[in-house]
Design a protein around this motif. Structure first.
Motif, PDB file in Angstrom:
ATOM      1  N   GLY A  63       0.782  -1.222   0.000  1.00 15.15           N
ATOM      2  CA  GLY A  63       0.000   0.000   0.000  1.00 15.15           C
ATOM      3  C   GLY A  63       0.815   1.274   0.000  1.00 15.15           C
ATOM      4  O   GLY A  63       0.260   2.362  -0.197  1.00 15.15           O
ATOM      5  N   GLU A  64       2.116   1.187   0.216  1.00 12.89           N
ATOM      6  CA  GLU A  64       2.935   2.398   0.222  1.00 12.89           C
ATOM      7  C   GLU A  64       3.194   2.884  -1.204  1.00 12.89           C
ATOM      8  O   GLU A  64       3.194   2.112  -2.159  1.00 12.89           O
ATOM      9  N   THR A  65       3.445   4.210  -1.332  1.00  8.43           N
ATOM     10  CA  THR A  65       3.712   4.813  -2.640  1.00  8.43           C
ATOM     11  C   THR A  65       5.042   4.316  -3.186  1.00  8.43           C
ATOM     12  O   THR A  65       6.022   4.165  -2.445  1.00  8.43           O
ATOM     13  N   CYS A  66       5.084   4.087  -4.491  1.00  7.70           N
ATOM     14  CA  CYS A  66       6.290   3.568  -5.120  1.00  7.70           C
ATOM     15  C   CYS A  66       6.349   4.060  -6.568  1.00  7.70           C
ATOM     16  O   CYS A  66       5.405   4.647  -7.076  1.00  7.70           O
ATOM     17  N   ILE A  67       7.495   3.831  -7.183  1.00  6.40           N
ATOM     18  CA  ILE A  67       7.689   4.168  -8.596  1.00  6.40           C
ATOM     19  C   ILE A  67       7.777   2.856  -9.360  1.00  6.40           C
ATOM     20  O   ILE A  67       8.649   2.021  -9.112  1.00  6.40           O
TER      21      ILE A  67
END
Length: 699
Positions: free
Chosen positions: A191-195
């Motif tokens: 669920g964490e933001t990533c690229i």
């Protein structure tokens, strides 16, 4: 039956006849539990089987049925050669137990700690002389065979149908509790933001085989990365994908410049002025261009060689020395020890007045510094806060001891010291007396220094510092040479004027001989003059100086030598060795005539005269502050430094300055001359044949 067995039975029978031998059962009962794996041992053979799981460890506990005595042992099982087979363990109750025992067998998942997953307890009554068997069957479930028992049968495996799930498993990103700790996917950034791999921003989710994958939307356009948002795209990253129709603040359109060499700093991009900061601020490919960083330099303050370094401001460079500079300390008294304060850090010596060591507690007296020998002079010479210690004052308390070696009817005009304790004294009536080094008394030499009947006045003397030969000046234009053994007042050398009176002599050692500078007053002609004498007999020519009648001369070398005089106003001349003549010193203050001069070192000299005049030279002449005797006619001066000065007067007083204050140390008959080469060997001479020595008469 073998012969060995027959022999054993025979010996056993013989032993039973002669003594009691412990039975095998007695030996067993001394042990309790037999060794693991010894199946022929013990009154009770405990046999353990497991069903549905393979225990990691078995623990067998025996209790006495009649009391609370307990024996226990733990036996590793899974992973050993016993695994999968019936485990047989022998046991015999100790001799103090009864024959009724209770046996409990516990089975564990892993090691023999924690809670058992299966157990069974059986009681049994043993019979002496008999061997019994007791069988145990432990039941638990490890359906997936991963070594962990199902939670349903008291184990810790939360999913006994999947061998990949158990307390020892690694937690994976799969939305399940792999390690049976009651939490799913802990420590995994779901669920964490990533690229994502396409460069678009997304969020983490679980993929195949428990891997974490970044899920993002499709690429909409390409742009230049501008993470520092300085308007210049990152030249190293190339075109980067953007997943939105509107560019974010850290992206630039493809039409924007994209030659930023450091996209992490907004202060770095093409067109900026280069700073001295070890960075390429303008993206020119060079660092700190124009600042000469790393080139050799000399620090302006310390004179140390170093390299140019960037100043913290970034706008300039400074010279960083290669090593810490030494500290130089001011040494005004030239004793090679500097004052503790005023040190200067410098690789080059600041000037001749600085030395590389401190330790001088009085920088105005060369006889005072750390490690200096203590003298009898009422001073702390070695800077240990003690005065005249270690018995240096042989005659007791220092004093100005006055005696009359040649009688009290004459005036003594001059003294000159030589060697270690030698001194010559001259005066009226051809008086010449000498105390040789080591002697306690003066020898008065015979003979009248005249060609006629009247003895002549001897007004000046200079003693050779090594040989002790005395060169004497008198009135009526003559010079005399004497030794301590002279029996008369010869030889004599004539001056070019028979009316000249020799007022002062100062010798300088030169080329194995001496150069003696003399000054005269010629009252008959109303002038004065100077001459240079090598001690020989050839007539000496006087160089007349019409405006000055001289009274004294002193120097430590031809380069630092002064002559003083004057009739109504001070007159000071300095010798010029390059041109061979005396040049008037224009810095001399007017107002009084001068009687004597003393050179301390190449940077310091003193002169005295009428009206209480005391002058100091340290490159130029000026009055000494603090000395206040306006009516005194000062006749002589002796100084060792700015804090060690002695002045004599026509009224008979001797003044002393010790760096703190002026004080009168002696007042008697008129004093006309003073000489000494150290503070504990000072001679003063004057009226009534008086000779005074400090710090007491030689013992």
């Amino acid at each position: 039956m073998s012969r060995f067995r027959l022999l054993w039975v025979a010996l056993l029978g013989l032993g039973l006849v002669r003594c009691t031998v412990p039975s095998l059962e007695d030996l067993w009962r001394e042990k309790g539990f037999c060794a693991v794996g010894d199946e022929d041992c013990g009154m009770l053979r405990i046999r353990v089987d497991a069903q549905g799981f393979v225990p990691g460890c078995l623990r067998i506990t025996a209790r006495d049925g009649d009391r609370d005595a307990v024996l226990s042992m733990s036996i590793p099982y899974r992973g050993t050669e016993r695994a999968g087979r019936t485990l047989t363990q022998g046991f015999s109750p100790p001799k103090d137990w009864g024959l009724g025992v209770t046996v409990t067998v516990d089975g564990f998942e892993q090691g023999c700690d924690g809670a058992a997953v299966a157990n069974q307890q059986l009681g049994f009554v043993l019979r002496e002389g008999d061997i019994s068997d007791l069988a145990f069957l432990l039941r638990a479930t490890d359906a997936d065979g991963d070594g962990f028992v199902s939670a349903a049968t008291h184990g810790s495996d939360c999913d006994d149908a999947n061998p990949a799930i158990n307390p020892a498993a690694t937690e994976l990103c799969n939305f399940q509790d792999d390690n049976c700790n009651g939490v799913r996917d802990e420590g995994i950034p779901v669920g964490e933001t990533c690229i994502a791999s396409n460069g678009c921003t997304g969020s983490n989710t679980c993929g195949e085989n428990g891997a974490v994958v970044c899920f993002a939307g499709p690429i909409v356009q390409y742009a230049w990365a501008d993470e520092d948002q300085d308007g210049y795209g990152d030249t190293s990253r190339g075109q980067v994908p953007v997943c939105t129709t509107e560019l974010p603040s850290n992206r630039l359109p493809l039409s924007a410049p994209h030659n930023d060499c450091d996209d992490s700093r907004a202060s770095v991009h093409p067109g900026l002025p280069e700073l001295c900061n070890r960075m390429d601020d303008n993206c020119s490919g060079d660092t700190d261009e124009g600042f000469n960083v790393g080139t050799v330099c000399a620090d302006s303050q310390t004179q140390c060689v170093g390299l140019f370094e960037c100043d913290p401001s970034g706008n300039r460079t400074y010279c960083k020395p290669n090593s810490a500079p030494p500290t130089w300390y001011p040494d005004d008294d030239l004793d090679s020890y500097g004052a503790p304060d005023g040190g200067i850090a410098s690789c080059a010596r600041p000037d001749e007045g600085f030395v590389p060591q401190s330790g001088d507690c009085d920088d105005g007296n060369p006889f005072i510094h750390v490690s200096a020998p203590e003298l009898c002079d009422e001073q702390d010479n070695n800077c240990d806060s003690l005065v005249d210690e270690n018995g240096v004052c042989v005659g007791g308390v220092p004093s100005w001891d006055t005696r009359v070696p040649a009688g009290d009817g004459i005036s003594l005009h001059a003294a000159s010291v030589y060697g270690d304790g030698g001194v010559w004294v001259v005066g009226e009536d051809s008086t010449r007396m000498v105390k040789t080094p080591g002697s306690k008394v003066f020898s008065v030499l015979p003979g009248a220094c005249t060609d006629g009947a009247s003895p002549q006045s001897l007004l000046s003397v200079w003693a050779h510092p090594q040989t002790g030969v005395a060169f004497i000046g008198r009135d009526q234009g003559k010079l005399i040479v004497q030794t301590p053994e002279s029996a008369n007042c010869t030889p004599r050398t004539l001056l070019s004027s028979s009316s000249a009176t020799v007022m002062g002599l100062q010798g300088v050692l030169a080329d194995g001989g001496v150069d003696i500078h003399g000054v005269v007053t010629d009252t008959a002609k109303g002038n004065g003059g100077t001459f240079l004498w090598n001690g020989g007999l050839t007539t000496i020519s006087i160089k007349t100086i019409n405006t000055t009648q001289f009274r004294g001369v002193y120097g430590i070398s031809p380069q630092v030598m002064f002559a003083v005089g004057g009739s109504v106003s001070s007159s000071i001349y300095r010798y010029d060795p390059d041109l061979g003549f005396w040049r008037a010193d224009g810095t001399a203050p007017s107002g009084a005539s001068l009687n004597a001069v003393h050179v301390v070192n190449p940077k310091l000299a003193y002169a005295v005269g009428t009206r209480g005049t005391l002058l100091r030279w340290n490159g130029a002449w000026s009055p000494v502050s603090g000395f206040n005797s306006p009516d005194a006619n000062l006749t002589g001066v002796l100084a060792f430094g700015t804090h060690s000065i002695y002045v004599t007067s026509d009224d008979g007083c001797i003044y002393r300055y010790d760096g703190a204050s002026w004080r009168v140390v002696r007042c008697a008959a008129s004093v006309y001359g003073i000489a000494g080469n150290r503070p504990d060997d000072i001679w003063a001479v004057g009226r009534f044949g008086q000779v005074t020595h400090y710090p007491g008469w030689p013992q």
